[in-house]
Design a protein around this motif. Structure first.
Motif, PDB file in Angstrom:
ATOM      1  N   LEU A  91       0.812  -1.216   0.000  1.00  0.00           N
ATOM      2  CA  LEU A  91       0.000   0.000   0.000  1.00  0.00           C
ATOM      3  C   LEU A  91       0.846   1.267   0.000  1.00  0.00           C
ATOM      4  N   GLN A  95       0.679   4.174  -3.044  1.00  0.00           N
ATOM      5  CA  GLN A  95       0.326   5.568  -2.781  1.00  0.00           C
ATOM      6  C   GLN A  95       1.399   6.519  -3.294  1.00  0.00           C
ATOM      7  N   THR A 149      -5.250   3.472  -8.964  1.00  0.00           N
ATOM      8  CA  THR A 149      -6.356   3.651  -8.013  1.00  0.00           C
ATOM      9  C   THR A 149      -7.049   2.316  -7.745  1.00  0.00           C
ATOM     10  N   GLN A 150      -7.243   1.527  -8.806  1.00  0.00           N
ATOM     11  CA  GLN A 150      -7.869   0.218  -8.647  1.00  0.00           C
ATOM     12  C   GLN A 150      -6.982  -0.714  -7.821  1.00  0.00           C
ATOM     13  N   ASN A 152      -4.826   0.219  -5.582  1.00  0.00           N
ATOM     14  CA  ASN A 152      -4.896   0.710  -4.209  1.00  0.00           C
ATOM     15  C   ASN A 152      -6.135   0.161  -3.505  1.00  0.00           C
ATOM     16  N   THR A 153      -7.252   0.105  -4.224  1.00  0.00           N
ATOM     17  CA  THR A 153      -8.494  -0.440  -3.658  1.00  0.00           C
ATOM     18  C   THR A 153      -8.337  -1.921  -3.335  1.00  0.00           C
ATOM     19  N   HIS A 154      -7.687  -2.671  -4.242  1.00  0.00           N
ATOM     20  CA  HIS A 154      -7.479  -4.104  -4.014  1.00  0.00           C
ATOM     21  C   HIS A 154      -6.600  -4.342  -2.790  1.00  0.00           C
ATOM     22  N   GLU A 156      -6.283  -2.382  -0.170  1.00  0.00           N
ATOM     23  CA  GLU A 156      -7.074  -2.096   1.029  1.00  0.00           C
ATOM     24  C   GLU A 156      -8.032  -3.238   1.342  1.00  0.00           C
ATOM     25  N   GLN A 157      -8.640  -3.827   0.299  1.00  0.00           N
ATOM     26  CA  GLN A 157      -9.522  -4.968   0.508  1.00  0.00           C
ATOM     27  C   GLN A 157      -8.750  -6.168   1.050  1.00  0.00           C
TER      28      GLN A 157
END
Length: 288
Positions: A91, A95, A149-150, A152-154, A156-157
């Motif tokens: 992560l 970022q 961005t996608q 980053n979402t993965h 976090e999940q």
């Protein structure tokens, strides 16, 4: 009747268990200390962790096969001291990459504005060409921003999933704190009984009481009793304590009756449950 978990074996019993002299035993124990397996000292008594008995047996067989201690340490050091795997956290890097890409966008837009201001006629004539040349770069940058961005979402999940997996449910906590220790106790006790039956090593009353989770006074009143597959017989004394011999019970044949009385025959030939931990020898169950 309160018993302690079987987590140690008196060092004084190990030489007899392995069939070696005391000096040879301490050579083996000193070797295992190099793997981080230390003896447990309580007052004048010294114990060896029961969970490492298989490793002690493996070292004994290794040396009896005329192999070297260095070879044994090389084979087993990694499995005893291997560190837990590290978790890579992507992560922060995602970022940082996202911030770099976002920071480049104003530069491209500023360059377009400067060209349009300093060379208006050139810009008017070549606007279509410049727009066509700049469009792939801007589109590629937009695509990179979307992908990061996608990603980053993965990430976090994934973090949320790992955190949920690390949360221990009540059922898992019960299994870890209650069921598994009882199973380890039973497994260690059975291993010791098996070894005593094979080597002829004798157990003191206090040791046997610890293994079967009975009060020593209750055991002392018996001449013989049994647990699943093992019979314990009082054969003499060592100091003020009785000593016990462990023998394996013969296996019962399995009958397969036929005809209309099958169920009755199966019930008649079923072995009765044996006495269990925490009960007197006349009662049943192996429950801890």
């Amino acid at each position: 009747m309160h018993g302690l978990p079987v987590d140690r074996v008196p060092v004084a019993q190990l030489a007899t268990r392995l069939g070696i002299k005391t000096a040879a035993l301490y050579d083996r124990l000193n070797t295992l200390e190099k793997l981080g397996i230390d003896r447990i000292r309580e007052g004048r008594h010294v114990y060896f962790p029961a969970q490492h008995l298989p490793l002690l047996d493996a070292l004994d067989q290794h040396l009896k096969a005329k192999r070297t201690i260095a070879e044994f340490l090389a084979q087993h050091r990694a499995e005893v001291t291997a560190p837990p795997p590290e978790r890579h956290d992507a992560l922060p890097q995602v970022q940082r990459d996202l911030a770099v890409v976002e920071g480049q966008r104003p530069g491209l837009l500023g360059l377009q504005h400067q060209l349009q201001t300093l060379f208006p006629s050139f810009w008017a004539a070549g606007e279509a060409t410049l727009a066509r040349l700049a469009a792939p770069f801007i589109a590629n940058q937009d695509r990179m921003v979307g992908q990061l961005t996608q990603l980053n979402t993965h990430v976090e999940q994934l973090d949320a999933t790992v955190a949920a997996m690390q949360t221990v449910s009540p059922a898992v906590a019960h299994l870890r704190d209650t069921v598994l220790p009882q199973f380890e106790h039973l497994k260690a006790a059975l291993a010791i009984f098996e070894s005593c039956a094979q080597t002829g090593a004798l157990l003191l009353t206090a040791q046997l009481a610890l293994l079967v989770r009975l009060n020593p006074k209750t055991i002392s009143k018996q001449q013989t009793f049994q647990r699943q597959g093992d019979r314990f017989t009082k054969v003499g004394k060592e100091g003020r304590e009785s000593v016990w011999r462990v023998t394996k019970l013969p296996s019962l044949p399995v009958c397969e009756p036929s005809g209309q009385n099958t169920l009755q025959a199966q019930a008649a030939t079923s072995p009765q449950p044996q006495p269990g931990f925490g009960e007197s020898p006349s009662r049943s169950s192996w429950s801890g």
